[in-house]
Write an enzyme that holds these catalytic residues in place. Structure first.
Site, mmCIF file in Angstrom:
data_model
loop_
_atom_site.group_PDB
_atom_site.id
_atom_site.type_symbol
_atom_site.label_atom_id
_atom_site.label_comp_id
_atom_site.label_asym_id
_atom_site.label_seq_id
_atom_site.Cartn_x
_atom_site.Cartn_y
_atom_site.Cartn_z
ATOM 1 N N GLU A 284 0.830 -1.206 0.000
ATOM 2 C CA GLU A 284 0.000 0.000 0.000
ATOM 3 C C GLU A 284 0.868 1.262 0.000
ATOM 4 O O GLU A 284 0.546 2.250 -0.660
ATOM 5 C CB GLU A 284 -0.940 -0.009 1.217
ATOM 6 N N GLU A 287 2.148 1.687 -3.427
ATOM 7 C CA GLU A 287 1.035 2.144 -4.282
ATOM 8 C C GLU A 287 0.801 3.646 -4.087
ATOM 9 O O GLU A 287 0.627 4.389 -5.063
ATOM 10 C CB GLU A 287 -0.216 1.349 -3.882
ATOM 11 N N CYS A 304 -8.050 -2.053 3.774
ATOM 12 C CA CYS A 304 -7.910 -3.269 4.591
ATOM 13 C C CYS A 304 -9.156 -3.594 5.398
ATOM 14 O O CYS A 304 -9.211 -4.648 6.038
ATOM 15 C CB CYS A 304 -6.681 -3.184 5.490
ATOM 16 N N SER A 324 -7.421 1.990 -2.453
ATOM 17 C CA SER A 324 -6.214 1.196 -2.729
ATOM 18 C C SER A 324 -6.600 -0.198 -3.222
ATOM 19 O O SER A 324 -7.583 -0.787 -2.760
ATOM 20 C CB SER A 324 -5.396 1.075 -1.433
ATOM 21 N N LYS A 363 -15.184 -9.845 7.522
ATOM 22 C CA LYS A 363 -14.085 -10.661 6.980
ATOM 23 C C LYS A 363 -14.611 -12.016 6.491
ATOM 24 O O LYS A 363 -14.001 -12.652 5.629
ATOM 25 C CB LYS A 363 -12.995 -10.850 8.034
ATOM 26 N N GLU A 366 -15.692 -11.108 3.138
ATOM 27 C CA GLU A 366 -14.514 -10.888 2.285
ATOM 28 C C GLU A 366 -13.954 -12.220 1.779
ATOM 29 O O GLU A 366 -13.621 -12.373 0.595
ATOM 30 C CB GLU A 366 -13.431 -10.145 3.065
ATOM 31 N N GLU A 371 -13.016 -12.674 -6.003
ATOM 32 C CA GLU A 371 -11.697 -12.079 -6.311
ATOM 33 C C GLU A 371 -10.600 -12.652 -5.414
ATOM 34 O O GLU A 371 -9.426 -12.577 -5.756
ATOM 35 C CB GLU A 371 -11.724 -10.555 -6.103
ATOM 36 N N CYS A 511 -10.738 -2.207 14.597
ATOM 37 C CA CYS A 511 -10.985 -3.637 14.839
ATOM 38 C C CYS A 511 -11.044 -3.987 16.325
ATOM 39 O O CYS A 511 -11.623 -5.011 16.681
ATOM 40 C CB CYS A 511 -9.904 -4.467 14.157
HETATM 41 S S1 SF4 Z 1 -13.603 -5.382 12.506
HETATM 42 FE FE1 SF4 Z 1 -14.695 -3.591 11.678
HETATM 43 S S2 SF4 Z 1 -13.029 -2.088 11.367
HETATM 44 FE FE2 SF4 Z 1 -12.038 -4.099 11.551
HETATM 45 S S3 SF4 Z 1 -11.886 -4.848 9.451
HETATM 46 FE FE3 SF4 Z 1 -13.800 -5.654 10.284
HETATM 47 S S4 SF4 Z 1 -15.382 -4.194 9.614
HETATM 48 FE FE4 SF4 Z 1 -13.385 -3.180 9.421
#
Ligand code: SF4
Ligand code: SF4
Ligand code: SF4
Length: 600
Positions: A284, A287, A304, A324, A363, A366, A371, A511
């Site tokens: 990053e 970048e 992220c 990014s 996550k 994700e 991808e 987080c």
């Molecule tokens: S815990 Fe919340 S701030 Fe951390 S990556 Fe996941 S969605 Fe984003």
């Protein structure tokens, strides 16, 4: 002004509710929907019943929405009051699916606590009102979370968090009376709704109505299969979060205990996601420098946080060219686990299963993105939240409190730096990036590694970063909570952003307060400061505090990737985004129209 509660006189201000005066003086009145952290007072649960006597006579009222008046006499626990409170709780239970043993909130349920608080020993109404199957939606269409409206008690906390804190407004109140429950607007289901799966609503839901999708059985299947090689990793913040599930105070670092616990349950390889956070900074940071040098459109937004990426794709797609392309630490580690790790450890890639332990519900979503897969095989096979991991350890009889810490023993992808560990807090990614960008430009480290303006809990913070002699300075911004992100994104789209680089974390605090962290009953993010400070203390204790000084990262580039942003690095460690604002249709369009970001 003065009035009495249970025969004792108390002072109060005009307009104060009975519940407020009682709580201020340490007098307990059972209540469920009133939620002080959000100043949220919907008065829907009707449990805070008290008996008052004033000029109008003696009657039963709800304490949360009845103002105290001069000379009023309040009784909070007479026999009559207790019977009324208990009956109301019986009615709530009767209107609630009572499969407690299979509920995500099992052992951690505020409704059960309420039953105890009113002395409920037998429910006379059970099964009389209970919602029949199909009457209210049980929606498990979303990749990260579940929405079981047979367990909803209509406290509306979730609606308030989603609207007030996140500015997403994905949740609506559907139906009336006994049919009322929480819906997803006009969307067909949760997955296609405006929800970005940040999970903040699961932190405040008092029951199991909104919860993370539990994937522990998949993890157990992997562990039970002798043909598979299980590769576990855990995010920077997890080491200062998991302890709370086992009785430690917020912020205690249990990194070594987690490593030991994972070995105890049979993990074949234990890696540190911090290593991947260092790689993210290399990618990053490079970048960003390339964009500055080439005169590309700025600011660049960090990528992220998948909650933020979902928000950008669904609610603000015009901002995507500014985001990014570097994957999140989880996405980077997953790709390396399926490519680099088999090389250095001589493993069969097809037998590897990667399991991430995250503070995050987004996550999970994700990891399911096409991808983040190669030839249809996901880079990250399963994501479990901190809450799920705690349940997994309990299921396997592991007590984190009594287990002895062990170090990471894998020589690849487990070394980390102080820069990586602060990723878990709002401002951490920016601070880590600044440390490396400065060193790349100047060939030496910053004199002052820590940057106070980048730290803190204000929703939007900014700082001027001196890039060293001859390099000038850049203005950067940090925001957390999506309501704040929207403001900075709109500013950038109007061409009025003074910033070069903007860090966004969807969850308030970052987080450390992610949607997959420990729920604290009747509170919202009470341990944020301690968790954040614990990460900064860890950073100070590390022998290396800059990502570019991680020896395993250097080796990764020397032996495998070539250089940051090389063709191979780009192929494996970067990603793309899509405009998904049309997909959830009505809900998002309606939200776009009604969301006024300047209110409050
Ligand atoms: S815990 Fe919340 S701030 Fe951390 S990556 Fe996941 S969605 Fe984003
Ligand atoms: S997960 Fe986040 S966006 Fe989705 S409903 Fe809950 S608070 Fe709103
Ligand atoms: S889903 Fe949970 S937080 Fe939302 S209204 Fe129902 S019980 Fe309350």
């Amino acid at each position: 002004m003065k009035a009495s509660i249970n025969g004792k006189e108390y002072s109060f201000e005009e307009g104060e509710s009975i519940l407020h005066v009682a709580r201020r003086n340490g007098i307990f009145i059972p209540s469920l929907c009133r939620f002080e952290p959000l100043r949220h007072k919907p008065a829907t649960c009707r449990v805070c019943l008290t008996e008052v006597t004033d000029a109008l006579g003696t009657r039963i009222v709800t304490a949360c929405d009845t103002p105290m008046t001069e000379g009023m006499q309040v009784d909070t626990f007479s026999r009559h009051v207790r019977d009324m409170q208990r009956m109301q709780v019986e009615m709530i239970f009767a209107d609630h699916d009572q499969e407690c043993v299979s509920c995500a909130r099992h052992g951690d349920c505020e409704l059960q606590d309420l039953g105890e608080a009113v002395g409920l020993v037998r429910n006379r109404f059970t099964h009389r009102l209970r919602p029949a199957a199909g009457e209210r939606p049980v929606d498990d269409s979303a990749t990260g979370m579940t929405r079981d409206m047979t367990k909803c008690i209509r406290c509306l906390r979730c609606v308030e968090v989603c609207r007030q804190i996140q500015g997403v407004a994905a949740l609506t109140v559907d139906g009336k009376g006994l049919e009322a429950c929480i819906g997803v607007g006009m969307s067909a289901d949760h997955r296609s709704s405006a929800c970005i799966q940040c999970g903040q609503c699961t932190l405040v839901c008092p029951t199991g109505a909104l919860a993370e999708r539990d994937q522990n059985d998949t993890v157990l299947d992997y562990l039970a299969d002798p043909e598979l090689i299980t590769v576990f990793s855990f995010a920077p913040s997890v080491r200062v979060l998991l302890g709370e599930e086992f009785g430690f105070t917020p912020g205690v670092n249990v990194e070594g205990k987690i490593v030991a616990a994972l070995r105890r349950i049979g993990a074949d390889v234990v890696l540190d996601t911090d290593f991947a956070a260092d790689v993210v900074i290399m990618e990053e940071g490079t970048e960003l420098l390339e964009k500055i040098r080439s005169g590309a459109r700025l600011p660049m937004f960090t990528s992220c946080c998948p909650g933020w990426v979902n928000y950008a794709e669904k609610h603000c797609p015009a901002i995507l060219p500014y985001v990014s392309s570097t994957r999140s630490p989880q996405g980077v580690l997953g790709a390396l686990c399926k490519t680099y790790l088999p090389k250095v450890m001589d493993l069969d890639t097809t037998r590897i299963r990667t399991i991430s332990i995250m503070p995050c519900i987004a996550k999970k979503d994700e990891a399911a993105r096409p991808e983040l897969a190669q030839y249809g095989v996901p880079d990250v096979d399963v994501v479990i939240t901190v809450r799920e991991f705690a349940r997994l350890l309990r299921r396997m009889g592991v007590d984190l409190a009594s287990i002895e810490p062990e170090p990471f023993d894998n020589p690849f992808m487990s070394a980390s730096t102080g820069a990586a560990v602060i990723f878990g807090s709002t401002g951490g990614v920016m601070e880590a990036a600044v440390r490396t960008v400065y060193a790349v430009l100047n060939g030496k480290e910053m004199e002052r590694i820590e940057s106070e303006p980048l730290r803190g809990m204000e929703g939007v913070r900014e700082a001027d970063v001196d890039l060293g002699e001859g390099n000038g300075s850049i203005k950067v911004a940090i925001c957390h909570g999506l309501r704040n992100a929207r403001i900075l994104a709109e500013q950038a789209l109007r061409g009025e952003s003074p910033y070069t680089f903007i860090e966004v974390m969807a969850c308030p605090g970052g987080c450390v307060d992610g949607g997959g962290t420990s729920r604290i009953k009747r509170d919202y993010h009470p341990g944020a400061y301690l968790r954040q400070q614990a990460l900064y203390a860890l950073d100070r204790s590390m022998p290396r505090r800059q990502s570019h000084n991680n020896p395993q990262v250097k080796k990764l580039y020397a032996d495998f990737l070539g250089a940051p942003n090389s063709e191979k690095a780009h192929h494996l460690l970067h990603t793309g985004y899509a405009d998904r604002s049309a997909q959830p249709s009505e809900s998002i369009q309606a939200n776009k129209r009604r969301l006024t970001l300047t209110d409050e």
